[in-house]
Design a protein around this motif. Structure first.
Motif, short mmCIF file in Angstrom:
data_model
loop_
_atom_site.label_atom_id
_atom_site.label_comp_id
_atom_site.label_asym_id
_atom_site.label_seq_id
_atom_site.Cartn_x
_atom_site.Cartn_y
_atom_site.Cartn_z
N PRO A 8 0.81 -1.23 0.00
CA PRO A 8 0.00 0.00 0.00
C PRO A 8 0.85 1.28 0.00
O PRO A 8 0.50 2.26 -0.67
CB PRO A 8 -0.82 -0.12 1.29
N GLU A 9 1.96 1.26 0.74
CA GLU A 9 2.85 2.43 0.77
C GLU A 9 3.45 2.71 -0.60
O GLU A 9 3.52 3.86 -1.04
CB GLU A 9 4.01 2.18 1.75
N VAL A 10 3.85 1.64 -1.27
CA VAL A 10 4.47 1.80 -2.60
C VAL A 10 3.45 2.37 -3.59
O VAL A 10 3.76 3.29 -4.35
CB VAL A 10 5.01 0.45 -3.11
N GLU A 13 3.00 6.00 -2.98
CA GLU A 13 4.16 6.77 -3.47
C GLU A 13 4.01 7.07 -4.95
O GLU A 13 4.27 8.18 -5.41
CB GLU A 13 5.46 6.00 -3.21
N PHE A 14 3.61 6.05 -5.72
CA PHE A 14 3.39 6.27 -7.16
C PHE A 14 2.24 7.24 -7.38
O PHE A 14 2.30 8.08 -8.28
CB PHE A 14 3.12 4.93 -7.86
N ALA A 15 1.19 7.14 -6.57
CA ALA A 15 0.04 8.03 -6.71
C ALA A 15 0.43 9.49 -6.46
O ALA A 15 -0.11 10.40 -7.07
CB ALA A 15 -1.08 7.61 -5.75
N GLU A 16 1.39 9.68 -5.56
CA GLU A 16 1.83 11.04 -5.20
C GLU A 16 2.95 11.54 -6.11
O GLU A 16 3.41 12.67 -5.96
CB GLU A 16 2.31 11.06 -3.75
N GLN A 17 3.40 10.69 -7.04
CA GLN A 17 4.59 11.02 -7.84
C GLN A 17 4.43 12.32 -8.61
O GLN A 17 5.37 13.10 -8.73
CB GLN A 17 4.90 9.87 -8.80
#
Length: 383
Positions: A8-10, A13-17
């Protein structure tokens, strides 16, 4: 290679990229690295990469600046065009602000006219994209790619060698192979992850400027998902949905939410943000690099092409490989090419593949979320 972080964290991170890349873009500019912004999957990214430039996608996916755009553009225009122009004109998009040049393409009439207005306050280079995929069109598109290379050389006072282009082609091919490895995990039934988490990685990866770093990161994610799947961590069995149509992202992620909050799972995306942009590689064995690039990009199956057999070929392959139960097409209001082609897509899905199909027309507002949920819930219930 094992990722330390939880999945979920990963995914987050991509969603916030995209947001995180705003600061990264500023750092690139401080280092004197040129930035080339673009709006379309037909953009031959490798030519800009060969110059050492950073490339970034500029299509805006929010209705925040549409009222600003409508001062110059008609209200009954595609929201993607209005949003893109609005963010550009108001300078509310850092990516547009920091771009040294914006590359446009003659895909649809709305975009063509938008680029004319945009060129009044930004350097815009428009590539003449043919609307067919014939041998003559291939020659034309190859000439446009060479013209683009020559434009960059003149504008930035650089020399772009064929070796530089070959290296960029190899780098991008590696990225595509890694991303294909990720979305091909969704062939598993039950699916290992949600379609929304898959989309976060596919979309977020387009905002990572260090292209060479992407494969290792994605490959590690793939290995972690495989390991957890082998341990029994997977979704429950649900109706498997393919999403096709206009580009998804930002506001239009409500379509993915509508599918997955009503009991389905999106196992594959045919749209520009999904398989369409990474399905085919550039031929690294082709001696003529411009021919190789032209062939790969011109063969993208977009509704602006007529006829458009490559979209049906990819669609049919994805339906079979991902054991799809139903197809959801998302068309943006006033996107004429996708709206008109929806008739042919419905016919192909219903008659050739024997599957249910639904077309939902929407825009960048959140006003129709209730209606979308009702329609898609009924569609999934039918499955």
């Amino acid at each position: 290679m094992e990722l330390v972080k939880d999945l979920p964290e990963v995914f987050e991170e991509f969603a916030e990229q995209r947001k995180n890349s705003f600061l990264g873009m500023k750092k690139l500019k401080e280092q004197g690295i040129p930035v080339v912004g673009a709006y379309c999957t037909y953009f031959p990214q490798e030519i800009a990469m060969a110059m050492g430039a950073a490339t970034v996608g500029l299509c805006s996916t929010s209705d925040e600046t549409i009222p600003d755009a409508e001062r110059d553009l008609p209200k009954n225009l595609c929201p993607l065009i209005k949003s893109s122009y609005g963010f550009a004109k108001t300078e509310k998009c850092p990516f547009f602000y920091f771009s040294d040049v914006v590359v446009g393409e003659t895909t649809c009439d709305g975009k063509k006219k938008m680029y004319e207005y945009m060129s009044e306050f930004k350097d815009v280079f428009v590539m003449d994209l043919p609307n067919t995929q014939s041998p003559a069109a291939l020659e034309l598109w190859k000439g446009e790619i060479i013209r683009f290379k020559e434009y960059l050389e003149k504008k930035f006072d650089v020399t772009i060698t064929e070796d530089d282009i070959r290296e960029a082609i190899h780098t991008n091919n590696e990225v595509k192979l890694s991303l294909k490895g990720l979305y091909e995990l969704m062939r598993n039934d039950p699916a290992p992850i949600t379609g929304h988490d898959l989309f976060k990685v596919l979309y977020g990866s387009t905002f990572k400027f260090d292209r060479k770093a992407i494969p290792a990161e994605v490959d590690a994610l793939v290995e972690k998902i495989k390991k957890e799947y082998a341990e029994g961590k997977m979704l429950e069995k649900k109706p498997r949905i393919l999403i096709t149509g206009c580009p998804v992202g930002g506001a239009t992620e409500k379509i993915i939410d509508a599918v997955e909050s009503n009991g389905g799972v999106v196992v594959t995306f045919e749209n520009c943000n999904g398989a369409k942009s990474i399905d085919k590689l550039v031929d690294e064995e082709e001696p003529d690099v411009y021919e190789a690039l032209a062939r790969r990009y011109l063969n993208i199956g977009c509704s602006v092409m007529t006829p458009n057999p490559n979209r049906l070929e990819l669609l049919g392959r994805l339906i079979d490989e991902y054991k799809v139960d139903g197809v959801v097409e998302m068309t943006l209001q006033a996107c004429h090419t996708y709206n008109v082609e929806a008739f042919g897509i419905r016919k192909f899905v219903n008659e050739e593949k024997g599957l249910p199909y639904i077309n939902v027309e929407t825009d960048y507002s959140q006003a129709d979320i209730g209606q979308l949920n009702t329609r898609i819930a009924a569609f999934l219930e039918m499955l």
